[in-house]
Design a protein around this motif. Structure first.
Motif, mmCIF file in Angstrom:
data_model
loop_
_atom_site.group_PDB
_atom_site.id
_atom_site.type_symbol
_atom_site.label_atom_id
_atom_site.label_comp_id
_atom_site.label_asym_id
_atom_site.label_seq_id
_atom_site.Cartn_x
_atom_site.Cartn_y
_atom_site.Cartn_z
ATOM 1 N N HIS A 133 71.015 -15.852 77.241
ATOM 2 C CA HIS A 133 71.713 -16.358 78.425
ATOM 3 C C HIS A 133 72.891 -15.435 78.715
ATOM 4 C CE1 HIS A 133 74.682 -17.894 75.556
ATOM 5 N NE2 HIS A 133 73.689 -18.502 74.923
ATOM 6 N N ILE A 174 70.636 -23.344 81.865
ATOM 7 C CA ILE A 174 69.960 -22.654 80.767
ATOM 8 C C ILE A 174 68.733 -23.448 80.316
ATOM 9 C CG2 ILE A 174 70.212 -21.784 78.405
ATOM 10 C CD1 ILE A 174 73.246 -21.500 79.071
ATOM 11 N N GLU A 228 75.606 -21.169 84.908
ATOM 12 C CA GLU A 228 74.199 -20.887 84.588
ATOM 13 C C GLU A 228 73.527 -22.164 84.072
ATOM 14 O OE1 GLU A 228 71.340 -17.849 82.020
ATOM 15 O OE2 GLU A 228 73.481 -17.968 81.551
#
Length: 226
Positions: free
Chosen positions: A166, A199, A197
């Protein structure tokens, strides 16, 4: 030895609003602001001279600076002595007895477990932290992971490049919430906070079960179900 995170912000108002939404405790401190969670204190400043890193309180600044001088670059700025690591983070060395988080406040992010730093200079960074007063807790060469902490339980985890599937903003605060993580993620989203983000890399069904955030200064936050 006390430790707090230092970060300059291009917009102090936006930064304070970000931390207030997360239920961090907010206090003014001279020309800066302190925001704190149960275990973490961050000093926010709009000073153009500041860089991201940490402030380290020591009982003998001259002795520590002498030890650091053979290991890393040292800078002097006004009354500050600064060690600069190879990851671009600055360590402000002071004898000031500053206030850090006392455990009395809990953010909506869950359980904090220190800070992560992604580094291509693992040995150098580990040695620097040990010189600063951190103690080695765990080292897994195969997984590219080192964990150190202070006697007051301020944890720093060093991560080898490419070991995390990530995005990574240095430094990043770790929040590990186990089975409660999905509820915590849902709560964060009700606060109108942008997710940096979503994930899915750790989920076999490609579901979002972890997220990361980023404050206006570029500090990362991992909200994980570890």
């Amino acid at each position: 030895m006390s430790v707090k995170i230092i970060t300059p912000t291009p917009n102090l108002t936006e930064s304070l609003e970000f931390y207030k939404k997360l239920n961090f405790k907010v206090e003014s401190s001279g020309t800066s602001y302190l925001v704190s969670d149960a275990k973490i204190t961050i000093e926010l400043s709009d000073s153009k001279k500041y860089r991201k890193g940490f402030k380290i309180s020591t009982s003998n600044k001259a002795k520590l600076i002498n030890k650091l001088s053979s290991h890393t670059i040292l800078l002097n700025q006004d009354d500050d002595s600064i060690a600069v690591d190879r990851n671009g983070l600055w360590y402000y060395i002071t004898e000031e007895d500053f206030t850090t988080a006392d455990g009395s406040n809990q953010s909506i992010l869950g359980t904090n477990f220190g800070v992560s730093i992604e580094t291509a200079h693992m040995q150098h960074t580990k040695d620097l932290l040990i010189l600063l007063g951190f103690k080695l807790q765990m080292e897994n060469e195969e997984q590219g992971f080192i964990q150190l902490k202070t006697k007051d339980d301020f944890y720093i985890s060093l991560m080898k490049p490419f070991s995390c599937p990530h995005l990574f903003n240095n430094p990043a605060l770790n929040y590990f919430n186990g089975k409660d993580n999905l509820n915590i993620i849902d709560h964060i989203k009700t606060k109108n906070i942008s997710v940096y983000e979503n994930i899915t890399a750790f989920n076999t069904e490609n579901l979002v079960d972890n997220i990361s955030l980023m404050d206006p200064s570029g500090i990362g936050f991992f909200i994980f179900n570890d």
